[in-house]
Design a protein around this motif. Structure first.
Motif, short mmCIF file in Angstrom:
data_model
loop_
_atom_site.label_atom_id
_atom_site.label_comp_id
_atom_site.label_asym_id
_atom_site.label_seq_id
_atom_site.Cartn_x
_atom_site.Cartn_y
_atom_site.Cartn_z
N SER A 90 0.82 -1.21 0.00
CA SER A 90 0.00 0.00 0.00
C SER A 90 0.85 1.26 0.00
O SER A 90 0.39 2.32 -0.45
CB SER A 90 -0.94 0.01 1.21
N ASN A 91 2.09 1.15 0.50
CA ASN A 91 2.98 2.31 0.52
C ASN A 91 3.95 2.34 -0.66
O ASN A 91 4.88 3.16 -0.67
CB ASN A 91 3.77 2.33 1.83
N SER A 92 3.75 1.46 -1.63
CA SER A 92 4.65 1.43 -2.78
C SER A 92 3.94 1.20 -4.10
O SER A 92 4.56 1.25 -5.16
CB SER A 92 5.71 0.33 -2.59
N PHE A 93 2.63 0.98 -4.07
CA PHE A 93 1.89 0.56 -5.25
C PHE A 93 2.01 1.56 -6.41
O PHE A 93 2.36 1.19 -7.53
CB PHE A 93 0.41 0.34 -4.90
N THR A 94 1.71 2.82 -6.15
CA THR A 94 1.71 3.82 -7.22
C THR A 94 3.11 4.01 -7.81
O THR A 94 3.26 4.12 -9.03
CB THR A 94 1.18 5.17 -6.71
N ALA A 95 4.12 4.04 -6.96
CA ALA A 95 5.49 4.19 -7.45
C ALA A 95 5.91 2.96 -8.25
O ALA A 95 6.64 3.08 -9.25
CB ALA A 95 6.45 4.40 -6.28
N LEU A 96 5.45 1.79 -7.85
CA LEU A 96 5.75 0.56 -8.60
C LEU A 96 5.16 0.63 -10.00
O LEU A 96 5.82 0.30 -10.99
CB LEU A 96 5.21 -0.65 -7.84
#
Length: 357
Positions: A90-96
């Protein structure tokens, strides 16, 4: 098949193992962090991976500040966070997503592009623009990753999506971890009434300032990364003013993302995430807190609709899209266009016709 990126893999394994050993990551959190970290750090544009590392190390350090006071205020608080797989994702999804898309579009020799062309094959269709992975191969010397002229601004958009994401996540982390230590009770965003520290959706001067600071740190991180790894961003044609302007812009929008992202997170937390308070222990309960059946509880705010992880995903995605749209809508030129040595506003203003107002 491209050569396997051993260094990103080694760093991802090291950070995941370190987090597991220090109990900042659960087993599922360590496994997720290793996979996600590898994919982000394997992107040819190393600014994505460096931003991830700075976010992880800074956030982990912040969880250890005032651990005794946090344990007294929050039921089930753990010293170093102990994040599970869903929390990591949830703290990396968009950046991934942003780093993967960037790699597919601009780095045909990347692992991401190889998997995409091997299993998906059709070119990416981004609305009105269809991009083949080999249309504009990334060249650090020839063009800057935040150059507006590259593939109709898609490289720049994806970089700022990552900036908005990391600014929001680090800003929210610092606001939560440091804001709870404020000497004065926070106020609830929706009612402006005083609530116990640790309440979802509560604001304090310390926490709000920390959120802007966290975003600014991510902006500075991206700026320094780009200037060091991407010579075109620091080319002599840009001049000292262009470099300073690029750095200042990234820091400013990072701070903007951290502040706004934290406010979005607080609004969701105050309305769609339930906050429970134990009248017995006088502490805020976490989502995972185990409560006896005869426990005396009080609902301070919110409906039980979203979990903390879901709030993080929604707020980070919203902030990332907002940051991207902000740059897209801006008519003010930010820095020199390296490729053709001229400035291009993103939105063209139609010429004024005589006789009109």
């Amino acid at each position: 098949m491209p050569s396997f990126p051993l260094i990103p893999f080694g760093v991802a394994v090291f950070l995941a193992t370190h987090g597991l050993r220090k109990k900042s990551l659960s087993p599922s959190g360590a496994l997720t962090a290793m996979v996600v970290g590898f994919l982000i750090m394997a992107a040819p544009l190393k600014a994505f991976g460096i931003a991830l590392i700075v976010f992880y190390l800074t956030g982990s350090r912040a969880t250890k500040v005032g651990k005794e006071k946090k344990a007294a205020l929050e039921e089930g608080h753990m010293e170093a966070g102990y994040r599970d797989g869903w929390q990591v994702l949830s703290n990396s999804f968009t950046a991934l997503v942003a780093s993967t898309l960037w790699s597919i579009l601009f780095a045909p020799d990347s692992v991401h592009s190889w998997f995409y062309t091997a299993f998906v094959k059709p070119p990416l269709d981004l609305g009105h623009l269809t991009l083949n992975p080999s249309e504009r191969i990334y060249s650090p010397v020839n063009w800057c990753a935040v150059d507006r002229s590259v593939s109709q601004d898609w490289s720049r958009k994806l970089v700022f999506v990552a900036l908005g994401h990391f600014a929001c996540c680090l800003g929210d982390t610092l606001a939560s971890e440091l804001g709870v230590l404020s000497q004065s009770p926070p106020i609830l965003l929706t009612t402006f009434k005083r609530v116990p520290p640790g309440t979802n959706g509560a604001l304090s001067v310390l926490g709000t300032s920390a959120s802007a600071l966290g975003g600014a740190v991510m902006g500075l991180t991206l700026a320094l990364s780009l200037l060091m790894e991407n010579p075109a961003c620091a080319s002599p044609s840009a001049g000292p003013l262009g470099i300073v302007q690029l750095t200042a812009q990234l820091i400013a929008y990072g701070a903007f993302g951290g502040l706004v992202g934290s406010l979005i997170d607080s609004l969701l937390g105050a309305t769609l995430q339930r906050t429970r308070f134990s009248l017995d222990s006088k502490r805020i309960l976490q989502d995972h807190s185990e409560v006896p059946q005869d426990a005396k509880l009080k609902v301070i705010s919110g409906w039980n609709i979203l979990t903390n992880n879901q709030v993080n995903v929604v707020s980070s995605v919203a902030t990332a899209l907002l940051a991207c749209r902000e740059f897209r809508a801006s008519r003010a030129p930010s820095f020199r266009n390296w490729t053709d040595n001229r400035l291009k506003p993103i939105c063209k203003i139609p010429p004024r016709v005589e006789g009109t107002t």
